[in-house]
Design a protein around this motif. Sequence first.
Motif, mmCIF file in Angstrom:
data_model
loop_
_atom_site.group_PDB
_atom_site.id
_atom_site.type_symbol
_atom_site.label_atom_id
_atom_site.label_comp_id
_atom_site.label_asym_id
_atom_site.label_seq_id
_atom_site.Cartn_x
_atom_site.Cartn_y
_atom_site.Cartn_z
ATOM 1 N N MET A 49 0.853 -1.181 0.000
ATOM 2 C CA MET A 49 0.000 0.000 0.000
ATOM 3 C C MET A 49 0.900 1.245 0.000
ATOM 4 O O MET A 49 1.846 1.333 0.771
ATOM 5 C CB MET A 49 -0.901 -0.028 1.235
ATOM 6 C CG MET A 49 -1.948 1.056 1.248
ATOM 7 S SD MET A 49 -3.129 0.928 2.620
ATOM 8 C CE MET A 49 -4.123 -0.439 2.089
ATOM 9 N N THR A 50 0.605 2.195 -0.849
ATOM 10 C CA THR A 50 1.407 3.411 -0.937
ATOM 11 C C THR A 50 1.097 4.357 0.231
ATOM 12 O O THR A 50 0.093 4.205 0.923
ATOM 13 C CB THR A 50 1.134 4.170 -2.252
ATOM 14 O OG1 THR A 50 -0.203 4.685 -2.206
ATOM 15 C CG2 THR A 50 1.329 3.276 -3.467
ATOM 16 N N LEU A 99 3.304 5.643 14.239
ATOM 17 C CA LEU A 99 3.941 5.273 12.981
ATOM 18 C C LEU A 99 3.124 4.121 12.408
ATOM 19 O O LEU A 99 2.973 3.069 13.033
ATOM 20 C CB LEU A 99 5.395 4.844 13.208
ATOM 21 C CG LEU A 99 6.160 4.391 11.972
ATOM 22 C CD1 LEU A 99 6.253 5.518 10.932
ATOM 23 C CD2 LEU A 99 7.550 3.902 12.354
ATOM 24 N N VAL A 100 2.570 4.331 11.215
ATOM 25 C CA VAL A 100 1.676 3.353 10.594
ATOM 26 C C VAL A 100 2.391 2.654 9.441
ATOM 27 O O VAL A 100 2.890 3.314 8.522
ATOM 28 C CB VAL A 100 0.379 4.033 10.090
ATOM 29 C CG1 VAL A 100 -0.559 3.003 9.475
ATOM 30 C CG2 VAL A 100 -0.308 4.774 11.229
ATOM 31 N N GLU A 101 2.441 1.328 9.541
ATOM 32 C CA GLU A 101 3.042 0.487 8.495
ATOM 33 C C GLU A 101 4.486 0.892 8.175
ATOM 34 O O GLU A 101 4.955 0.699 7.056
ATOM 35 C CB GLU A 101 2.190 0.514 7.221
ATOM 36 C CG GLU A 101 0.830 -0.136 7.371
ATOM 37 C CD GLU A 101 0.903 -1.641 7.568
ATOM 38 O OE1 GLU A 101 1.713 -2.294 6.887
ATOM 39 O OE2 GLU A 101 0.131 -2.153 8.400
ATOM 40 N N ASN A 102 5.160 1.487 9.130
ATOM 41 C CA ASN A 102 6.541 1.972 8.945
ATOM 42 C C ASN A 102 6.670 2.909 7.749
ATOM 43 O O ASN A 102 7.726 3.011 7.143
ATOM 44 C CB ASN A 102 7.523 0.798 8.805
ATOM 45 C CG ASN A 102 7.645 0.017 10.086
ATOM 46 O OD1 ASN A 102 7.755 0.590 11.166
ATOM 47 N ND2 ASN A 102 7.600 -1.299 9.990
ATOM 48 N N LYS A 103 5.571 3.607 7.428
ATOM 49 C CA LYS A 103 5.563 4.497 6.265
ATOM 50 C C LYS A 103 5.039 5.896 6.566
ATOM 51 O O LYS A 103 5.496 6.858 5.945
ATOM 52 C CB LYS A 103 4.698 3.908 5.140
ATOM 53 C CG LYS A 103 5.292 2.713 4.453
ATOM 54 C CD LYS A 103 4.413 2.295 3.295
ATOM 55 C CE LYS A 103 5.014 1.132 2.540
ATOM 56 N NZ LYS A 103 4.203 0.759 1.390
ATOM 57 N N VAL A 104 4.051 6.018 7.442
ATOM 58 C CA VAL A 104 3.408 7.309 7.680
ATOM 59 C C VAL A 104 3.526 7.684 9.157
ATOM 60 O O VAL A 104 3.124 6.911 10.029
ATOM 61 C CB VAL A 104 1.918 7.294 7.257
ATOM 62 C CG1 VAL A 104 1.264 8.633 7.534
ATOM 63 C CG2 VAL A 104 1.785 6.929 5.782
ATOM 64 N N VAL A 105 4.090 8.860 9.397
ATOM 65 C CA VAL A 105 4.215 9.396 10.745
ATOM 66 C C VAL A 105 2.984 10.251 11.033
ATOM 67 O O VAL A 105 2.590 11.077 10.211
ATOM 68 C CB VAL A 105 5.488 10.264 10.886
ATOM 69 C CG1 VAL A 105 5.553 10.923 12.253
ATOM 70 C CG2 VAL A 105 6.739 9.438 10.622
#
Length: 125
Positions: free
Chosen positions: A1-2, A69-75
């Motif tokens: 997921m992007t 921190l969500v999915e190690n992608k979005v702070v």
Amino acid sequence: MTENELSYKIIGSALEVHRNLGVGLLENAYEQALAYELKKSGFNVKQQLYLPLKYKEVNIENAYKIDLLVENKVVIEIKSTLDVHPIFHSQLLTYLKLTNLKLGLLINFNTPLIKDGIHRIVNNL
């Protein structure tokens, strides 16, 4: 997921939290509720994540703390304030640069319309 797809899901969860809790609570209440919604949706969520910083030859433990921190992608930086100060944007951008991540969401839950409290901060996205 992007990152963009994730942000859409995160914003939907923030809307759900705001719809149920309204305004006027402490940041921790919104953080816990948002983390719950995101985990319920199957996302990997880290809360109150302390991270180190290397400054020249010094390692600084617990130099800064990320709310979510969500999915190690979005702070996600959560606020519950009357005004969103420009320093909050700078703070989140610094976190993105230090973690080499591309997208952050600054979410202020203390606003009548949550859409007015959501700010996307990007780092080379």
